[in-house]
Scaffold this active site. Structure first.
Site, PDB file in Angstrom:
ATOM      1  CG  ASP A 231      -1.715  -1.276   1.338  1.00  0.00           C
ATOM      2  OD1 ASP A 231      -2.529  -1.314   0.230  1.00  0.00           O
ATOM      3  OD2 ASP A 231      -1.543  -2.006   2.075  1.00  0.00           O
TER       4      ASP A 231
ATOM      5  CG  HIS B 279      -3.489  -5.327   2.731  1.00  0.00           C
ATOM      6  ND1 HIS B 279      -2.971  -4.099   1.857  1.00  0.00           N
ATOM      7  CD2 HIS B 279      -3.903  -6.290   2.054  1.00  0.00           C
ATOM      8  CE1 HIS B 279      -2.908  -4.940   0.616  1.00  0.00           C
ATOM      9  NE2 HIS B 279      -3.560  -6.021   0.831  1.00  0.00           N
TER      10      HIS B 279
END
Length: 373
Positions: A195, A223
């Site tokens: 990410d 996540h």
């Protein structure tokens, strides 16, 4: 005159820049025996025949994770039904003749895979299929990570470093840690570096600069769609006649883009890749694993921090014992959560919202897998 002496003589006849360029190209062939005298580190990849594991194995063998001078004893763990595919990966690694791979084995036996393991990369997890309810996914994955947690607890090195990749990574990390009570909780981490890397590209593209110039972007939380990609502490580093540092918010100067484009794009990037490829991220995830473990074990750069999902110790008011992505610095294989002032008005509210969502999810998931023990 030996080959090395001959090469050095040739380089003396060239300009300094040309010599440095040529040395960098052939450098891996010089002093190979001396460079590889370190004892090998045992690395275990679960789900090694999958797309992420396949790409990751080659990146590790090429020195992407621990450097070009660190030999690796690589173990590929797979389910019995697909062990032949893992053996195929092993054969390809052998055929690549990678000097760093001092040993390569494929197995479906968790004892063999985790005995003496020093770095465990838990990639293998059951993906969520069409029509599958979350409780079914949790049930399948809780069994996988219970078994792997027990195996790590019984067979792995006591200071094994664990990176959980298989989703839901935060929950799976917590499960594995719970079933490995003899291993410090701080040694269990979940991957959110993917990410962070996604965020770096979006920002670099917006500012028309290299990703290496974007520093200290943070991924808070999970996540998942609940994550908060945060630019408030980041900066743009520019090298012209002198180093110039500008805050990312000032450099972007576009609040609407940050809130309505940047944050949603990073949050939903994985789903967009699935739409395009028909499958989830593979090499970008493997690359992020290498970044995660490299910085954890080798160390972060001075003044810079990275994002890692770790088991909370209560920092920033986040409930203890949930896996939460924080900004961290790393030294000598240990991470430390960075203490920051939450300088933007959106940060405290978002962190409270994220922590509540993660806490509720953790409580629900934890109660569910406890009931199945």
């Amino acid at each position: 005159m030996c080959i090395r002496d001959r090469l050095q003589y040739i380089f003396q006849m060239e300009s300094q820049n040309q010599a440095q360029c040529r040395l960098s190209i052939i450098g891996r062939h010089l002093d190979a025996k001396q460079d590889l005298q370190r004892p090998p580190i045992k690395v275990t990849i679960t789900g090694a025949a999958g797309n992420i594991g396949y790409g990751l194995a080659f990146m590790i063998g090429q020195g992407r994770m621990l450097g070009r001078n660190q030999p690796i004893d690589l173990m590929l763990l797979e389910l019995p039904a697909v062990l032949d595919k893992a053996e195929g990966v092993m054969m390809e690694l052998q055929d690549s003749a990678l000097p760093l791979l001092s040993n390569i084995r494929a197995t479906s036996d968790v004892k063999e895979a985790f005995t003496g393991c020093q770095i465990a990369i838990l990639v293998g997890a059951k993906p969520r299929g069409p029509g599958m309810e979350r409780k079914d996914l949790l049930s399948a994955n809780s069994k996988i990570f219970q078994e792997q947690g027990r195996a790590l607890n019984e067979f792995a090195d006591r200071n094994v470093k664990v990176c959980v990749v298989g989703n839901p990574a935060n929950t799976n990390c917590l499960i594995a840690s719970h079933f490995a009570p003899n291993i410090p909780k701080r040694n269990f981490t979940a991957l959110t570096r993917l990410d962070q890397n996604r965020a770096l590209y979006q920002l670099a593209n917006k500012l028309q600069t290299g990703v290496e110039n974007i520093k200290n972007v943070i991924i808070w939380g999970n996540h998942s769609l609940t994550q908060f990609p945060d630019v408030n502490h980041g900066y743009l580093e520019q090298h012209t006649n002198q180093k110039v540092i500008t805050s990312l918010r000032s450099a972007i100067n576009d609040e609407k883009w940050i809130e309505q484009t940047f944050i949603p794009v990073v949050q939903k990037r994985g789903a967009e890749i699935i739409k395009k490829r028909g499958t989830s991220s593979a090499n970008s995830a493997a690359n992020a694993v290498c970044d995660h473990i490299h910085d954890w074990l080798i160390g972060t750069q001075p003044g810079e921090y990275v994002s890692m999902g770790v088991i909370s110790e209560g920092q920033y008011g986040i409930p203890k014992d949930i896996v939460f992505s924080y900004p961290v610095t790393c030294t000598n294989g240990e991470w430390t959560v960075v203490e920051l002032s939450l300088i933007h008005i959106s940060e405290p509210t978002r962190l409270l919202s994220i922590s509540y969502a993660v806490f509720c999810l953790k409580k629900k998931n934890y109660c569910y897998f406890q009931s199945k023990i």
